[in-house]
Design a protein around this motif. Structure first.
Motif, short mmCIF file in Angstrom:
data_model
loop_
_atom_site.label_atom_id
_atom_site.label_comp_id
_atom_site.label_asym_id
_atom_site.label_seq_id
_atom_site.Cartn_x
_atom_site.Cartn_y
_atom_site.Cartn_z
N SER A 96 34.10 -64.33 29.29
CA SER A 96 33.03 -63.15 29.88
C SER A 96 33.75 -62.12 30.35
N PHE A 97 33.43 -60.97 29.97
CA PHE A 97 34.27 -59.77 30.45
C PHE A 97 33.68 -59.39 31.72
N SER A 98 32.52 -59.68 32.28
CA SER A 98 31.99 -59.55 33.43
C SER A 98 32.89 -60.61 34.60
N ASP A 99 33.05 -61.86 34.24
CA ASP A 99 33.96 -62.52 35.01
C ASP A 99 35.37 -62.05 35.17
N ILE A 100 35.90 -61.66 34.01
CA ILE A 100 37.21 -60.91 34.29
C ILE A 100 37.27 -59.74 35.19
N LEU A 101 36.21 -59.18 34.90
CA LEU A 101 36.24 -57.89 35.87
C LEU A 101 36.27 -58.23 37.36
N MET A 102 35.45 -59.33 37.59
CA MET A 102 35.42 -59.74 39.12
C MET A 102 36.87 -60.34 39.58
N ALA A 103 37.68 -61.01 38.61
CA ALA A 103 38.84 -61.30 38.97
C ALA A 103 39.73 -60.27 39.07
#
Length: 75
Positions: free
Chosen positions: A59-66
């Motif tokens: 998920s791109f959203s998950d990576i953005l948070m990381a």
């Protein structure tokens, strides 16, 4: 009867990208991340990864948070 793809939550099914695509997107932020760095974030945060046709999708959203956490930690 058709069945839907199983994903841990609805947003993950919509923004799945390959690690290479995510790395390319992050390059434009001024805080680039290599594929190996993204793999470390996935392992550290135990993120959901889906493998299709020998490519890993996350998920791109998950990576953005990381990514946000990593950049904030540098300062």
């Amino acid at each position: 009867m058709a069945t839907e793809m199983i994903a841990p939550y609805a947003a993950a099914a919509r923004d799945m990208m390959t690690l290479e695509e995510i790395s390319d997107q992050l390059r434009a932020t001024g805080h680039p991340a290599s594929v190996s760095t993204i793999r470390r974030w996935i392992a550290k945060d135990d993120l959901y990864v889906e493998r299709r046709r020998r490519k890993d999708y996350v998920s791109f959203s998950d990576i953005l948070m990381a990514h946000k956490e990593a950049v904030a930690g540098r300062n």
